[in-house]
Design an enzyme around this catalytic site. Sequence first.
Site, PDB file in Angstrom:
ATOM      1  NE  ARG A 185      -4.207   0.684   1.866  1.00  0.00           N
ATOM      2  CZ  ARG A 185      -5.146   1.809   3.088  1.00  0.00           C
ATOM      3  NH1 ARG A 185      -4.899   2.465   4.218  1.00  0.00           N
ATOM      4  NH2 ARG A 185      -6.076   2.156   3.018  1.00  0.00           N
TER       5      ARG A 185
ATOM      6  CG  ASP B 295      -5.717   0.091  10.265  1.00  0.00           C
ATOM      7  OD1 ASP B 295      -5.330  -0.483  10.003  1.00  0.00           O
ATOM      8  OD2 ASP B 295      -6.363   0.929   9.487  1.00  0.00           O
ATOM      9  CG  MET B 296       0.664  -2.472  12.301  1.00  0.00           C
ATOM     10  SD  MET B 296       0.692  -3.934  10.768  1.00  0.00           S
ATOM     11  CE  MET B 296       0.131  -5.738  10.277  1.00  0.00           C
TER      12      MET B 296
ATOM     13  CG  ASP C 234     -10.362  -3.705   6.364  1.00  0.00           C
ATOM     14  OD1 ASP C 234     -11.006  -2.944   7.665  1.00  0.00           O
ATOM     15  OD2 ASP C 234      -9.229  -3.316   6.240  1.00  0.00           O
TER      16      ASP C 234
HETATM   17  C1  GLA Z   1      -7.471  -0.043   7.255  1.00  0.00           C
HETATM   18  C2  GLA Z   1      -8.792   0.109   8.181  1.00  0.00           C
HETATM   19  C3  GLA Z   1     -10.003   0.327   7.395  1.00  0.00           C
HETATM   20  C4  GLA Z   1      -9.080   1.717   7.416  1.00  0.00           C
HETATM   21  C5  GLA Z   1      -8.141   2.215   6.742  1.00  0.00           C
HETATM   22  C6  GLA Z   1      -8.263   3.541   6.574  1.00  0.00           C
HETATM   23  O1  GLA Z   1      -7.706  -0.788   6.252  1.00  0.00           O
HETATM   24  O2  GLA Z   1      -8.563  -1.564   8.472  1.00  0.00           O
HETATM   25  O3  GLA Z   1     -10.712   0.527   8.466  1.00  0.00           O
HETATM   26  O4  GLA Z   1      -9.100   2.485   8.282  1.00  0.00           O
HETATM   27  O5  GLA Z   1      -7.427   1.427   6.970  1.00  0.00           O
HETATM   28  O6  GLA Z   1      -6.916   3.256   5.530  1.00  0.00           O
END
Ligand code: GLA
Length: 743
Positions: free
Chosen positions: A444, A479-480, A549
């Site tokens: 990414r 997040d990661m 997600d």
């Molecule tokens: C990840 C998270 C999502 C969102 C995106 C933002 O995919 O799981 O919920 O926060 O990043 O870039």
Amino acid sequence: MAIVYHESGRTFHLYNDTISYIMTVMQNGHLGQLYYGKRLRDREDFSHFLETCERPMTACVFETDRKFSLEHIRQEYPVFGTTDFRQPAVEVLQENGSRISDFRYQGYHTEPGKPKLLGLPATYTEDPDEAETLTVTLQDPVTGLKAELLYTIFAQGGILARSVRFCHEGKSPVWLGRAMSLCLDLPDSSYVWQQLSGCWARERHIHSRLLGPGIQAIGSMRGHSSHEHNPFVVLRRPYTDERQGEAVGISLVYSGNFRIQAEVDAHDTLRILAGIDPETFTWKLEPGEVFQTPEAVMVYTDQGLNAMSRTFHGLYQRRLARGCWRDRVRPVLINNWEATYFDFTQERLLEIASKAEECGVELFVLDDGWFGARRGEKAGLGDWQADRERLPDGIGGLAERVEALGLKFGLWIEPEMVNKDSDLYRQHPDWILSAPMRRESHGRFQYVLDFSRKEVVDNLYEQLAELLGNAKISYIKWDMNRSITECCSKGWPADRQGEIYHRYILGVYDLYERLTSQFPQVLFESCASGGGRFDPGMLYYAPQGWVSDDSDAIERLKIQYGTSLCYPISSMGAHVTESPNHQVYRNTPLHTRANVACFGTFGYELDLNKLTQKETAEIKEQISFMKQYREILQFGDFYRLKSPFEENEAAWMVVSKDQKTALVGWYRILNCVNGRYTRVRLQGLNPQYCYKNERSGLCCYGDELMSAGLITSDESAGQVPEGVEPGMDFDSRIYVLKAECPS
Ligand code: GLA
């Protein structure tokens, strides 16, 4: 609960009301495993459980005893290369090239409660009476390396927590090539192995198979526990189901590379190993140094899978998660990610927040895109200051305005990552994990910061402490979003590069520890592209995690159902999102989206301004329902009733601790024409209580609902009678049952 040592047979017996765990010091000084399972009465001598037998072509330890071969003996912490040809729990490389070791019994001590594991997440006690810990010390006479095996037995439930601490008391360095947290040798292999596996947006589906000869393993080499495999397995007897039968759950309290494996040998005995992935791990121990393995938790039950899960839920909810949010119902939130993605202005955010407040939402969460040059995926990570073009009042100003609307304010961060297009990277290009003279792979468009280095963690700590200290931030989504590649650090010498994956996770834990202790009022939610690091290690710092997600309600049935095998409802981040759904493009009714999400921490991830009046009214009702029942939904006793992996219907339920209120979630995937009669047998009710079904008004006793079942069949498909609401695909109901007249 007790830990008893019988000197005559040099035998340890750990027991509580549910389980017994028995070990003995064997004739070679190693620790042998005698029994693990349902509680046995204590006795002086359990040596009859030590089975040895003379088998042809066997390598033996002593010339005087052709029966004593480690290959055929169940052990606690088996070593490599000395008559046992199964996979070992420990391997020690020495300067002379030898990998042979010989960990012999030295002594033991017990203590009330449970000691902390240095720098690592672990279960804990608040009162020393809740558990007792046995430490058995073994030592390798040649290297001087000590291995302390820690066993904590909890007073309640069939819980045993284990880990190993190595203390190097020798004179020359050694390298741990593997140092598993747990070895469990069982006398037979007649088990179904269940694992939680999948991938991004399809996490923690239940996969089961009967164990057979050879090795069955799950693990991760990605630098995080992963979407692919969760660090958790169940061994259940073939006859065990949700309601009855024997099962052992094994869960690793760790967020990095791991392995859990089962090895069935030629005589059908079973060895389970769980710990840090040995492929991607070596650890140098200089004289005087200590290495602590992560903790592994084993839960035994003979009452079926729901009982095992409830034991894990209680333990992880109350004695793994920490902080003031541990026991508090979670705020109903709105997150802007699926509403706006990167495309937002301050005004747009405030419009979303304002409408959300009108509906009863309590917390507004600003997701990705608020900082540095972050207008898309390619820039900004690493620079944790607000983008003033977008947010002219900064985060402090925005938080004030959101609070003025009557909502709390929360923020997304991804502290472990950096984009090359960022000030942080321009200042410190050597701070990413990468191998000398090799291409640097991206995920990414982002690179992984080298959290094995203290100065990197310190920098992120300072940036984030400044942010949290200067704005009214009540919630953080951490997040990661990529796995680790080219895992080399410029901060460590060549002979310590095998430590980097583990040191990375220790750095993440360190940052979490500093931020959560400095800002104890902030609710942390962990996330890794959804459920890529949804594990017990994270739960120690963040009491909830974004499950996946994939926010489609029907997909979530499987994901949340699988997740519930080990993790409590209060840990599962679940949102109502738009229809058609953004991941599977499926249309589902609004009520079903809420009926799935309310078995979680509950929130919304869509622009409520785009809804019709009717939908807005429905959402207001959903939120007030959630507020009324969230204590029970999030902290009640949870039971799986019907599996979405097996049928067209799924069902689960929660029961309040006093058994007076129960909520049953019932979901039908596809509608049926002139379908069969359906009912679902409930669990966890008081058989004596008479429960009023708030949908139908019907009163039934707990025993009726548990044995005859709750009738869910309807006439809503085929030729629908007048006055009956026609059914639909992806339909669902929540049945609220209230004990009216305990007899
Ligand atoms: C990840 C998270 C999502 C969102 C995106 C933002 O995919 O799981 O919920 O926060 O990043 O870039």
